[in-house]
Write an enzyme that holds these catalytic residues in place. Sequence first.
Site, PDB file in Angstrom:
ATOM      1  N   GLY A  18      45.632 -46.881  33.713  1.00 53.22           N
ATOM      2  CA  GLY A  18      45.459 -48.494  33.918  1.00 53.22           C
ATOM      3  C   GLY A  18      45.248 -48.513  35.884  1.00 53.22           C
ATOM      4  O   GLY A  18      45.400 -48.314  36.557  1.00 53.22           O
ATOM      5  N   ALA A  22      47.470 -53.833  39.932  1.00 55.13           N
ATOM      6  CA  ALA A  22      49.143 -53.539  40.109  1.00 55.13           C
ATOM      7  C   ALA A  22      48.472 -51.760  39.602  1.00 55.13           C
ATOM      8  O   ALA A  22      48.722 -50.917  40.726  1.00 55.13           O
ATOM      9  CB  ALA A  22      49.477 -53.628  38.474  1.00 55.13           C
ATOM     10  N   ASP A 225      47.968 -52.025  25.329  1.00 55.48           N
ATOM     11  CA  ASP A 225      48.690 -50.546  25.004  1.00 55.48           C
ATOM     12  C   ASP A 225      50.021 -49.922  25.773  1.00 55.48           C
ATOM     13  O   ASP A 225      49.903 -49.332  24.940  1.00 55.48           O
ATOM     14  CB  ASP A 225      47.050 -50.075  25.256  1.00 55.48           C
ATOM     15  CG  ASP A 225      45.986 -50.220  24.978  1.00 55.48           C
ATOM     16  OD1 ASP A 225      45.804 -50.083  23.987  1.00 55.48           O
ATOM     17  OD2 ASP A 225      44.856 -50.013  25.736  1.00 55.48           O
ATOM     18  N   HIS A 246      47.032 -71.054  28.701  1.00 52.81           N
ATOM     19  CA  HIS A 246      46.259 -71.473  29.795  1.00 52.81           C
ATOM     20  C   HIS A 246      45.960 -72.890  29.808  1.00 52.81           C
ATOM     21  O   HIS A 246      45.148 -73.296  28.356  1.00 52.81           O
ATOM     22  CB  HIS A 246      45.118 -71.650  31.088  1.00 52.81           C
ATOM     23  CG  HIS A 246      45.104 -70.964  32.187  1.00 52.81           C
ATOM     24  ND1 HIS A 246      44.077 -72.586  32.351  1.00 52.81           N
ATOM     25  CD2 HIS A 246      44.912 -70.691  33.240  1.00 52.81           C
ATOM     26  CE1 HIS A 246      44.147 -72.838  33.435  1.00 52.81           C
ATOM     27  NE2 HIS A 246      44.102 -71.798  34.046  1.00 52.81           N
ATOM     28  N   ARG A 290      51.311 -74.791  33.988  1.00 56.82           N
ATOM     29  CA  ARG A 290      51.084 -75.217  33.197  1.00 56.82           C
ATOM     30  C   ARG A 290      51.563 -75.371  32.184  1.00 56.82           C
ATOM     31  O   ARG A 290      50.577 -75.236  30.831  1.00 56.82           O
ATOM     32  CB  ARG A 290      50.377 -73.417  32.866  1.00 56.82           C
ATOM     33  CG  ARG A 290      49.355 -73.072  33.940  1.00 56.82           C
ATOM     34  CD  ARG A 290      49.208 -71.448  34.134  1.00 56.82           C
ATOM     35  NE  ARG A 290      47.958 -71.704  35.056  1.00 56.82           N
ATOM     36  CZ  ARG A 290      47.553 -70.340  35.320  1.00 56.82           C
ATOM     37  NH1 ARG A 290      47.924 -69.374  34.514  1.00 56.82           N
ATOM     38  NH2 ARG A 290      46.959 -69.981  36.890  1.00 56.82           N
ATOM     39  N   HIS A 357      46.716 -66.872  27.554  1.00 57.30           N
ATOM     40  CA  HIS A 357      46.051 -66.366  29.187  1.00 57.30           C
ATOM     41  C   HIS A 357      47.247 -65.697  29.799  1.00 57.30           C
ATOM     42  O   HIS A 357      46.437 -64.226  30.417  1.00 57.30           O
ATOM     43  CB  HIS A 357      46.181 -68.170  29.751  1.00 57.30           C
ATOM     44  CG  HIS A 357      45.529 -67.522  30.950  1.00 57.30           C
ATOM     45  ND1 HIS A 357      44.484 -66.515  32.060  1.00 57.30           N
ATOM     46  CD2 HIS A 357      46.422 -67.767  32.648  1.00 57.30           C
ATOM     47  CE1 HIS A 357      44.337 -66.746  33.087  1.00 57.30           C
ATOM     48  NE2 HIS A 357      45.158 -67.508  33.621  1.00 57.30           N
ATOM     49  N   ARG A 402      54.922 -68.455  33.790  1.00 57.22           N
ATOM     50  CA  ARG A 402      54.614 -68.030  35.393  1.00 57.22           C
ATOM     51  C   ARG A 402      53.597 -69.034  36.080  1.00 57.22           C
ATOM     52  O   ARG A 402      52.589 -69.983  35.606  1.00 57.22           O
ATOM     53  CB  ARG A 402      53.070 -66.612  35.204  1.00 57.22           C
ATOM     54  CG  ARG A 402      52.587 -66.565  36.127  1.00 57.22           C
ATOM     55  CD  ARG A 402      51.958 -65.588  36.144  1.00 57.22           C
ATOM     56  NE  ARG A 402      50.315 -65.695  34.773  1.00 57.22           N
ATOM     57  CZ  ARG A 402      49.373 -66.233  35.832  1.00 57.22           C
ATOM     58  NH1 ARG A 402      49.180 -66.426  37.063  1.00 57.22           N
ATOM     59  NH2 ARG A 402      48.466 -66.279  34.931  1.00 57.22           N
ATOM     60  N   SER A 407      50.338 -64.096  39.741  1.00 52.21           N
ATOM     61  CA  SER A 407      50.141 -62.650  38.967  1.00 52.21           C
ATOM     62  C   SER A 407      49.006 -61.660  39.977  1.00 52.21           C
ATOM     63  O   SER A 407      50.095 -60.390  39.713  1.00 52.21           O
ATOM     64  CB  SER A 407      48.847 -63.502  37.743  1.00 52.21           C
ATOM     65  OG  SER A 407      47.957 -63.887  37.698  1.00 52.21           O
TER      66      SER A 407
END
Length: 596
Positions: A18, A22, A225, A246, A290, A357, A402, A407
Site C-alpha cells: 500500500g 501510511a 485487501d 460522513h 460525525r 466514509h 473517528r 485520520s
Amino acid sequence: MTKSYNIIHHKFDVIVVGAGGAGLRAAFGMAEEGLNTACISKLFPTRSHTVAAQGGISAALGNMGADDWRWHMYDTVKGSDWLGDQDAIEYMCKNAPDAILELEHYGVPFSRTEEGKIYQRPFGGMTTEYGKGKAAQRTCAAADRTGHAILHTLYQQSLKHKVQFFIEYFAIDLLMENGECRGVVAWNLDDGSLHCFRAHNVVLATGGYGRAYFSATSAHTCTGDGGGMAIRAGLPLQDMEFVQFHPTGIYSAGCLITEGARGEGGYLVNANGERFMERYAPAAKDLASRDVVSRAMTIEIREGRGVGEHKDHVFLHLNHLSPEIVHSRLPGISETAKIFAGVDVTKEPIPVLPTVHYNMGGIPTNYHGQVIIKDGKNHNSVVKGLMSIGEAACVSVHGANRLGSNSLLDLVVFGRSAALKAAELIKPASPHKPVSEEALEKIISRFDKIRHSSGNISVADLRLKMQRTMQSHASVFRTQEVLDEGAEMISEIRSGYKDIKVNDKSLIWNSDLVEALELDNLLDQALVTVYSAAARKESRGAHAREDYPDRNDKEWMQHTLSGVDEAGKVVLDYKPVTLTTLSDEVKAIPPAKRVY
C-alpha cells in the site's frame, strides 16, 4: 501448481503493501533507518485514496488560539465514545505537533495565516478546556486538498530515500509459517508474472473497505485487501461494526464535501429552512461529531423534513460566505459541487446525504503498528513479522467514531512509529527464515482457482448484491431484525462466490480477475461487519441501535474480535478497552455521557 506460473523471488528487510499516506510514511521511514525497503501498490502511489482527503490534519499547535495536546486527547476519547485505547490516543495526540512540523519541513504547502503560521480551521468535536471551552481551531489545512498535498510530499520523500517501488502489483496473500509472517505474494498486472516477496517484516497499509457499500466517498480501489489477507491468514479483525457515515456526501453522487465547509461557517438546513442541528447539539451545532450529525440528518429525512422531490436529503449552505473565502479555502469542493450537483456554492445550497466514509475497525495493532492477537489471557500477543497501519489497522485511536482530521494524523504518526519499531527489531541484510513450498502452493492454488472460475454469476452482479445489502442492512440506524436478516443475506451472497464467472483468463491487465480478487476481500469484511453489529446490543458511536438506544459500558465497553473459520462461519470474541495512559503527563479520561 507453482510450476504453471512464472514466479520471481525477492528478498527485502521490509515490504510495505500500500502506497497511501501510511504506507509511504512507513516505507521511507524504514529506508531512512537503513532497512532495504520495498513498497507494493496496485495503483500509482499518488492515486492512492489519501489524495482525496480534503479538510485537514489535526494537531494542537495553538496557531489560532490556545490549545493543548491533552485537550485534543480528551476530544478524541470522547469522540470514540470511550471505545478508543487511551494509551494509543495519548501517543497520537502528543506526537501530533511534531508530526505537522515534520510534514512542513518535508515540503507540505500548508495554507498560512497573515503572520505566516500554518492555518488551522475548526472541525467537528474539537474543543478547548476538556470540552468546557469554545471550539478549537486545530485542523491544519492546505486549502481543501490537504491529502493531495501530503501524499505527493510523502511520495517525493520515498523517492529521495530510495524506496524500491513495485507499482501496479496486486498483493494476493501473506506468506505465513508457524504463526509468523515471512512475506507476501503479488501479481504483476503489467506482465502477468507472480512475485514471492520474502521479508522480515510485512506492513499492511491497504486502506479501508468502503466499497462493500453501495454509496461511499471511497474510490473504487478501496476494497480492504489487507483485511481480506489477514482473515485468510486466520487473524481476527477488530471493531468492524463501526462504519462511519460522513454527513455531507453529495446527494446521488456520494462525492465528499469536506467537514471543513462547516468549519468555515457552512450550515445544514431542512425543508423548513431550519438549522436543525441546534436541536440535536445545542453547543456544537453543525460541528458536532460525525455520527451525531449523520443521525440527526437521517431523523430529519425520516420525519418528513427532507428537501427535494423525494424529500430524501438536506441542504448545506455556503452561499452566505464571501466568494473570496470560498475560493481561497474551499476551491476543491466548489468545483466538486459544480460538477456533481450542478450548483454554484456562492449562490445555491449543496444537496447532501450521509455517505459511508471510513472504517474505524481493522487489523488490531499496538501503537507501534505491530499486529496483535488474543492468546489465552494475553490480549496483546504480537504476530511476528506483521504490521498494519492507517485505515487498514485498528490501533484503536478512533474507537466507535473517528473525529474529522484525525485520520491523516493517524497515517503519519503510526507510519513513523512502525518505521522506528521495525528499525529496532530488524538487523539490515540478516538472513531470512525459510518458507515452505506448501505455503506458496496454497496461495498460488487459490489464485489459479479464482482465475479459472467458470460459474454462472458475474462478479459485478454479486458485488452489487453485497453493496445493496450492506447499504440497507448495516446503515446509520440498526435493529436486531434488520441486522440478522442482513447477516443471512451476506452469508448467502458470500457462498455464491463459489459460483462466480471470470470471463478473462489472461494474466496481463486482467481487470475481471482483479475485481474477483477484490470482491473476495470485500465479502469477508462485509460478513464480519454485519455479524459483529448484530452481536453488539448497545448504541455506541457510529453503531446506533434503535432497539438498544443507550450505551452499555458494563457489558459492552470492549473491543469485538471477528474472524471467519474454514467453514465460512463468523467467530466472535472480545477483549477489554485500554483505559490507562502511557505516561503521568495526562490522566485517564473516565467514561461520561457524550453530549455536544
